[in-house]
Structures are given as structure tokens and as C-alpha cells.
Design an enzyme around this catalytic site. Sequence first.
Site, PDB file in Angstrom:
ATOM      1  N   ASP A 105       0.844  -1.199   0.000  1.00  0.00           N
ATOM      2  CA  ASP A 105       0.000   0.000   0.000  1.00  0.00           C
ATOM      3  C   ASP A 105       0.877   1.245   0.000  1.00  0.00           C
ATOM      4  O   ASP A 105       1.141   1.852   1.049  1.00  0.00           O
ATOM      5  CB  ASP A 105      -0.934  -0.015   1.215  1.00  0.00           C
ATOM      6  N   THR A 156     -12.798  -6.098   7.162  1.00  0.00           N
ATOM      7  CA  THR A 156     -12.366  -6.311   8.543  1.00  0.00           C
ATOM      8  C   THR A 156     -12.382  -5.026   9.362  1.00  0.00           C
ATOM      9  O   THR A 156     -12.213  -5.069  10.574  1.00  0.00           O
ATOM     10  CB  THR A 156     -10.954  -6.929   8.585  1.00  0.00           C
ATOM     11  N   ILE A 170     -22.242  -3.350 -12.340  1.00  0.00           N
ATOM     12  CA  ILE A 170     -23.185  -4.250 -12.987  1.00  0.00           C
ATOM     13  C   ILE A 170     -22.418  -5.442 -13.566  1.00  0.00           C
ATOM     14  O   ILE A 170     -21.232  -5.327 -13.886  1.00  0.00           O
ATOM     15  CB  ILE A 170     -24.010  -3.532 -14.073  1.00  0.00           C
ATOM     16  N   THR A 198     -20.164  -4.997 -16.744  1.00  0.00           N
ATOM     17  CA  THR A 198     -18.968  -4.180 -16.558  1.00  0.00           C
ATOM     18  C   THR A 198     -17.872  -4.961 -15.852  1.00  0.00           C
ATOM     19  O   THR A 198     -16.698  -4.936 -16.261  1.00  0.00           O
ATOM     20  CB  THR A 198     -19.313  -2.913 -15.762  1.00  0.00           C
ATOM     21  N   LYS A 240     -11.323  -4.721  -5.592  1.00  0.00           N
ATOM     22  CA  LYS A 240     -12.682  -4.904  -5.065  1.00  0.00           C
ATOM     23  C   LYS A 240     -13.755  -4.423  -6.043  1.00  0.00           C
ATOM     24  O   LYS A 240     -14.566  -3.553  -5.737  1.00  0.00           O
ATOM     25  CB  LYS A 240     -12.826  -4.189  -3.721  1.00  0.00           C
ATOM     26  N   GLY A 254       0.081  -5.853   6.224  1.00  0.00           N
ATOM     27  CA  GLY A 254       0.655  -4.609   5.741  1.00  0.00           C
ATOM     28  C   GLY A 254       1.407  -3.880   6.831  1.00  0.00           C
ATOM     29  O   GLY A 254       2.626  -4.009   6.973  1.00  0.00           O
ATOM     30  N   ARG A 255       0.669  -3.126   7.643  1.00  0.00           N
ATOM     31  CA  ARG A 255       1.306  -2.269   8.643  1.00  0.00           C
ATOM     32  C   ARG A 255       2.177  -2.996   9.663  1.00  0.00           C
ATOM     33  O   ARG A 255       3.234  -2.450  10.042  1.00  0.00           O
ATOM     34  CB  ARG A 255       0.235  -1.417   9.337  1.00  0.00           C
TER      35      ARG A 255
END
Length: 244
Positions: free
Chosen positions: A20, A125, A76, A79, A72, A215-216
Amino acid sequence: MMNHTPLLLGIRERLIFALDVPSRTQALEWIDQLGDAISFYKIGMELLASGEYFQVLDDLASRGKRVFVDLKFFDIPATVAGVIRRLSQWPISYCTIHGWHAPMMQAATEANTSNMHLLAVTVLTSMTREDLAKMGINREPVDVVVERALAAHMAGMSGVIASGQEAAAIRRAVGSGFSIVCPGIRTNHVPHNDQQRTIGIKAAFANGADAIVVGRPIRMAQDPQAAAEAMQTEIMTALTEPST
């Protein structure tokens, strides 16, 4: 093409690092810094906004890393199918789609013409029961997660993104042969930040997780590579020690 078969992961591919960052330059710095400690990277929305997203995807693939596209998708069915059809041309191992709409997931699986594995996002989450209630969903997160996991399974998705707190319930409902990838992993002394339904590494795998996204806890560590290696060791222990 439906790809219901779960992605076969090596033991060191079960730790996915959330890359990220806002630029390709920073992405490459992290890839170089972590070296062999990380074999699987998740790239998400912040990097997409840099305009260098697919360059980083190529950078990872050229280094022999697995790629998890975490955008994510939620639109529709036609698409989302179009996006998946285009992404099928890239070396992607995991790709996320929101698990809120069964026809959308069905369209995505039918449009997938590669070995890319599609994962349904169940309930973020960062969300609590109170957050769901504000959206008009007066149910426990685990019940919503299991319902969406079952819908994803029926639609031919390869698996789900869910808190490790709900992994055992998903596994009971869906059985084996369905990937459960768990973010919201927190180790000792690491702040939860905006994560709510968190879990430790050992507990996540004991509950049936196939992989975790971190990640962090790695980025914030004094020695990120050492932190990642320590997590790899913990994962290996969790997967190889006899269950009690």
C-alpha cells in the site's frame, strides 16, 4: 471459465504483503528491501491512482513474485465481466470482487479466461456489527460472511476475503477446496488502527485460513524483513505442528 479450484500455495506464499504505497518508486524500494522474505504481493487502490499500477504488476512478475490485484470490483455484471476479461491477460494470481451480488460474481467467473483466481470480499475487517446495522443489515458479521461465502462458492469463485475470526465458520459451511484469505492480522504490540475484527497468525491458520494479508505490522516494524521472516516462521509452525 470458472476457476473453482483453489490456488496451490507454497508454504512461503501464504504470507501476502500489502504493498500500500503511492508510487512505483516506493513499491520497488519495498520489494528490494523485503527480498526473499515475501513471495506474494497485494497491490491496491492507492497504487492504482499513481498511474503506475500495471508497471508495478510487471515489476513483480518479472521478479518471480505472485500478484494479488485488490481493487474490489463492484458494478453491474457486464462491466465487471469486461474488467475480468481484460485482466485475464495479465500474470495475476488473486483478484477481488465484492461478494454482495451473485450475478456479478457469476459473470466474473464466466469471463475469467486465465489461471487468475477470483476472491469475493465478504465483510471488510474494518466493519463491526454496528456498522452493518447502520447499513440496514441487523445481523452478526459472521452470519453475513458465511452467507456471502456460500454465494461465492455457488458462483464458481475460488474463495473469499474474510476475517480470520470467521474462517472456521466458512470452512464448516463450504468445506475444503475453497480459499480463505484473511486480512486484519495483528501481532503483539501492533496497533489495530482502523481494523476491527482482527486475529493473530496462529489463530487464523488454526481456523482454516489458507493465506494472510499483512501490511502495517511489517511496514511499521523496526526491521521489516526480519518481521516478515518471523511471520514466515510462525506460519510454518502453525501449518506443521500437530493440532490439539
